[in-house]
Structures are given as C-alpha cells and as structure tokens.
Design a protein around this motif. Sequence first.
Motif, PDB file in Angstrom:
ATOM      1  N   ASP A  46      13.474  18.418 142.516  1.00 22.44           N
ATOM      2  CA  ASP A  46      14.655  19.137 142.961  1.00 22.44           C
ATOM      3  C   ASP A  46      15.557  19.374 141.752  1.00 22.44           C
ATOM      4  OD1 ASP A  46      16.506  19.999 145.267  1.00 22.44           O
ATOM      5  OD2 ASP A  46      17.752  18.670 144.041  1.00 22.44           O
ATOM      6  N   LEU A  47      16.046  20.586 141.634  1.00 24.27           N
ATOM      7  CA  LEU A  47      16.945  20.925 140.535  1.00 24.27           C
ATOM      8  C   LEU A  47      18.013  21.856 141.087  1.00 24.27           C
ATOM      9  CD1 LEU A  47      17.393  20.578 137.481  1.00 24.27           C
ATOM     10  CD2 LEU A  47      16.026  22.596 137.138  1.00 24.27           C
ATOM     11  N   GLY A  48      19.217  21.346 141.237  1.00 19.24           N
ATOM     12  CA  GLY A  48      20.311  22.154 141.753  1.00 19.24           C
ATOM     13  C   GLY A  48      20.086  22.636 143.170  1.00 19.24           C
ATOM     14  N   GLY A  49      19.447  21.816 143.998  1.00 17.72           N
ATOM     15  CA  GLY A  49      19.203  22.194 145.383  1.00 17.72           C
ATOM     16  C   GLY A  49      17.964  23.045 145.589  1.00 17.72           C
ATOM     17  N   ARG A  50      17.195  23.260 144.549  1.00 18.90           N
ATOM     18  CA  ARG A  50      15.954  24.047 144.647  1.00 18.90           C
ATOM     19  C   ARG A  50      14.784  23.220 144.165  1.00 18.90           C
ATOM     20  NH1 ARG A  50      17.847  29.800 142.056  1.00 18.90           N
ATOM     21  NH2 ARG A  50      19.464  30.210 143.576  1.00 18.90           N
ATOM     22  N   THR A  51      13.628  23.447 144.766  1.00 15.33           N
ATOM     23  CA  THR A  51      12.419  22.785 144.308  1.00 15.33           C
ATOM     24  C   THR A  51      11.820  23.637 143.197  1.00 15.33           C
ATOM     25  OG1 THR A  51      12.033  21.861 146.493  1.00 15.33           O
ATOM     26  CG2 THR A  51      10.155  21.931 144.989  1.00 15.33           C
ATOM     27  N   VAL A  52      11.668  23.045 142.026  1.00 16.71           N
ATOM     28  CA  VAL A  52      11.122  23.769 140.877  1.00 16.71           C
ATOM     29  C   VAL A  52       9.942  22.988 140.311  1.00 16.71           C
ATOM     30  CG1 VAL A  52      13.317  24.852 140.259  1.00 16.71           C
ATOM     31  CG2 VAL A  52      12.693  22.681 139.232  1.00 16.71           C
ATOM     32  N   THR A  53       9.058  23.701 139.641  1.00 19.14           N
ATOM     33  CA  THR A  53       7.951  23.078 138.938  1.00 19.14           C
ATOM     34  C   THR A  53       8.213  23.184 137.447  1.00 19.14           C
ATOM     35  OG1 THR A  53       6.402  23.634 140.684  1.00 19.14           O
ATOM     36  CG2 THR A  53       5.460  23.140 138.535  1.00 19.14           C
TER      37      THR A  53
END
Length: 122
Positions: A46-53
Amino acid sequence: MTTPSHPAEPPHPHLTDGVLGVFTRGSFALSDGTFLYDSSYSLTRDLGGRTVTLQLATTDPAEAHRLLPRLRHAVTHHADLHHRAVTAVVHTLSDGPRPPTTSPRPTPTSSSTPSKPPAPPT
C-alpha cells in the motif's frame, strides 16, 4: 503420466529490505512442467491508499541492493513526487502562464544590491 516435481527455486528467490519489505521473483508453470522465473524482483504494498507493485529490474542481488536506496527515496517522498508529476502534466497541457515553482529563487534585498553602480575611482 507423472506429476512434475516441485520446481527448483531460482537463485536468490527473495530479497529482504528492512524498510520496504520482502521482494520475490515469481514463477510460471508451463503445461509441459517447465518453470519460468521472473527476470525481476517485485513487492506489492500500500502506498498512499493505493496498492502498487515495486519492481527491481534485475536478477542480480548485488544490483538489486544497489537500487534499493533510490526506490526507498521514491517511496518515502511519493506524495511530493506525485504532486510534482501532476503539476508538470497540468503545465504541459495548459495554455496559461506557469505558476512559480515550489522553491522560488531568493529575491535580492536592498542592502545586498545597490540601487546604482559605484562611482569610478578618481
């Protein structure tokens, strides 16, 4: 028909970073039982409320460790980097004047800049 044995792990299947977490190399099983391994390490978070790879485009653990400080910096400062990227796109696509940058140049003060040049020596 025999079931293929468990695939051999690729060299260096995991890479652990104390700040970001555990990066892994994924594998894919083909219908003939052959296994293919990703040519990069990746981590989903999670990064800033978003799921990122997050991805390190290498299979060399020494190279991956060399890239980690830059990736840590990007993750730590993601909000500022996102703001700068959005601002750049808006400026590129807009027809209006550009607003000042986030770090304007210092303006000279009257004590540091004379109002007229000094008189030449006589």
